[in-house]
Design a protein around this motif. Sequence first.
Motif, short mmCIF file in Angstrom:
data_model
loop_
_atom_site.label_atom_id
_atom_site.label_comp_id
_atom_site.label_asym_id
_atom_site.label_seq_id
_atom_site.Cartn_x
_atom_site.Cartn_y
_atom_site.Cartn_z
N LEU A 105 -5.69 -0.75 3.13
CA LEU A 105 -5.94 -2.15 2.70
C LEU A 105 -7.62 -2.11 2.53
O LEU A 105 -7.83 -2.88 1.75
CB LEU A 105 -5.69 -3.12 4.06
N SER A 106 -8.27 -1.38 3.47
CA SER A 106 -9.63 -1.40 3.14
C SER A 106 -10.28 -0.69 1.95
O SER A 106 -11.04 -1.14 1.25
CB SER A 106 -10.17 -0.63 4.59
N ALA B 111 1.77 -0.97 12.27
CA ALA B 111 1.03 -2.00 11.52
C ALA B 111 -0.32 -1.47 11.17
O ALA B 111 -0.99 -1.69 9.96
CB ALA B 111 0.78 -3.27 12.03
N LEU C 63 1.17 -4.44 0.53
CA LEU C 63 0.75 -3.82 1.94
C LEU C 63 0.58 -4.99 3.07
O LEU C 63 0.97 -4.57 4.18
CB LEU C 63 -0.42 -3.21 1.69
N THR C 64 -0.16 -6.22 2.57
CA THR C 64 -0.13 -7.05 3.44
C THR C 64 1.22 -7.38 3.98
O THR C 64 1.57 -7.80 5.32
CB THR C 64 -1.00 -8.35 3.03
N LYS C 65 2.18 -7.63 2.91
CA LYS C 65 3.66 -8.16 3.39
C LYS C 65 4.40 -7.05 4.41
O LYS C 65 4.87 -7.31 5.29
CB LYS C 65 4.34 -8.39 2.37
N ASP D 42 -3.86 -0.13 7.45
CA ASP D 42 -5.32 -0.76 7.46
C ASP D 42 -6.24 0.00 6.64
O ASP D 42 -6.97 -0.51 5.95
CB ASP D 42 -5.63 -0.99 9.00
N LYS E 272 2.62 -4.93 6.42
CA LYS E 272 1.82 -5.06 7.53
C LYS E 272 2.50 -6.21 8.34
O LYS E 272 2.81 -5.97 9.56
CB LYS E 272 0.27 -5.31 7.39
N ASP E 273 2.76 -7.47 7.87
CA ASP E 273 3.50 -8.34 8.71
C ASP E 273 4.70 -8.01 9.06
O ASP E 273 5.28 -8.44 10.07
CB ASP E 273 3.47 -9.80 7.55
N ARG F 245 -2.58 -4.87 -2.81
CA ARG F 245 -2.87 -5.39 -1.48
C ARG F 245 -1.93 -6.57 -0.88
O ARG F 245 -1.45 -6.63 0.34
CB ARG F 245 -4.12 -6.11 -1.65
N ASP F 246 -1.30 -7.39 -1.86
CA ASP F 246 -0.36 -8.23 -1.49
C ASP F 246 1.11 -7.72 -0.77
O ASP F 246 1.44 -7.86 0.29
CB ASP F 246 0.29 -9.22 -2.60
#
Length: 572
Positions: A409-410, A402, A386-388, A406, A390-391, A383-384
């Motif tokens: 992540l869901s 981006a 993928l979050t990076k 999602d 996405k940023d 998750r971390d």
Amino acid sequence: MVSLPHRSVLHGAVSAPCLCCPKGKDQFDNLEKHTQWGIDVLEKYIKFVKERTEIELSYAKQLRNLSKKYQPKKNSKEEEEYRYTSTRAFLATLNEMNDYAGQHEVISENMTSLITGELTRYVQELKQERKSHFHDGRKAQQHIETCWKQLEASKRRFERDCKEADRAQQYFEKMDADINVTKADVEKARQQAQLRHQMAEDSKAEYSSTLQKFNSEQHEHYYTHIPNIFQKIQEMEERRIVRIGESMKTFAEVDRQVIPIIGKCLDEITKAAESVDHKNDSQMVIEAFKSGFEPPGDIEFEDFTQPMKRTVSESSLSNSRGDGKSEPKFGGKSKGKLWPFIKKNKGAGPEDFSNLPPEQRRKKLQQKVDELNRDIQKELDQRDALTKMKDVYIKNPQMGDAASVDHRLSELAQNIEKLRLEVQKFEGWLAEVEGRLPARNEQPRRQSGMYEPQNPSAVNSCAQDRESPDGSYTEEQSQETEMKVPATDFDDEFDDEEPLPTIGTCKALYTFEGQNEGTISVAEGEMLYVIEEDKGDGWTRIRRNEDEEGYVPTSYVEVYLDKNAKGAMTYI
């Protein structure tokens, strides 16, 4: 013909007789046979060493196969058995036998290079040298024989001319004495006699010159050429003898060189054998199979002569552990009273491991909690990451969309929530078991350091769903304090979690600083082991050694998966 003194050539064994006679020819024949025999001996020794190297290689191969045959299989029951000192010593013996086999391969390699290879080249050179020497000998022999034939021809011609001259002289004298012969015939006979006499003188001069030349050639032949050839053959033969002696010495030295290393292997086997600790192994067995039950008390005497209600002895196995609660009554015999000594048929156990003794159940629940925590950590790392990602996509839209991450992540959020609920459930059962076990001098039970402990109501709700020893279900929470007596099977294995097997290798293309929990730092060009391939989240799990493993971005490494590994894909 000039007689020759005998000159010792091969340490007095060979002299230089006249080669124009059969005895002289025999000397060359004898030497030729002897030197050929020497080459045959050398080739026989080469064959002997070659067969020895093949035996060493075969022996080394058999030792390696033997060691491999008894090595524990990965992710199997056998690998778990090697935690005992006796089996660890056996494993060390197998490893040392593998090294022991390697030394026999070294013996084979050194004998091949230092003896077989060198002697094979030397034999070829020796054959060429021998051929050259005997060619020179035959050539010298043919030359002296030619000179001898020329001398014999000159001698016979001189002899013939002398006889012809004598006959011509006698004929002239006969003609000169005969008064009936004309003066012309006498003159003719005289001239013929003078001619024959002159031819005899010429033949005599030629014979004398040829004889002097032959004597010179013969002296040179027997005092220079033949001794030199014999001396070269002698030196060649001596070099062959020295060479085979040196090879035999090398044969022993090759073996002697590996003796210290073989001795170290044997010393390590002895050291491993001395490390066997029977007390430690016995204690490990106790820790692995202890149940955590208290021994049953004495069974009270039930007097059937008294009109009283029979009750189950409070000291039996089915009683509670001194919590002061009332004991449920059963009609007739107590069902499942001696359940630790009764086996049930094997089958899939319940999710909460209630079929195991308390101590074994506690270990299994703790392992399950740890396993779930690792799964959660993995999901959090994904998750971390993928979050990076996405940023990065938000800041640099040209690199990607981006919104495309999602959905993933869901899914990760749902997986994390499910895993957390599982952790709470198993920690509830673990709290229940640890509350029942006798006090131990061990550290308090481990809670997940990542999540808040569950509330007591969750524990109680889980406890109310437990199955009682006789197969019925408790209806009140007070009954939950009774000792559970589920059927057990002491044949079950309680293995500790094993590390993931290696499925390939990878090379770091760039330097990566693993600052987040669960990641690992790698340097550019570093070679590492792959233990889990990319599952589509952009991360690959790698291992540096037994204590260092973690995730790195898949784009930072070049992966080489083992084709034999299960589920391996070929990609870079």
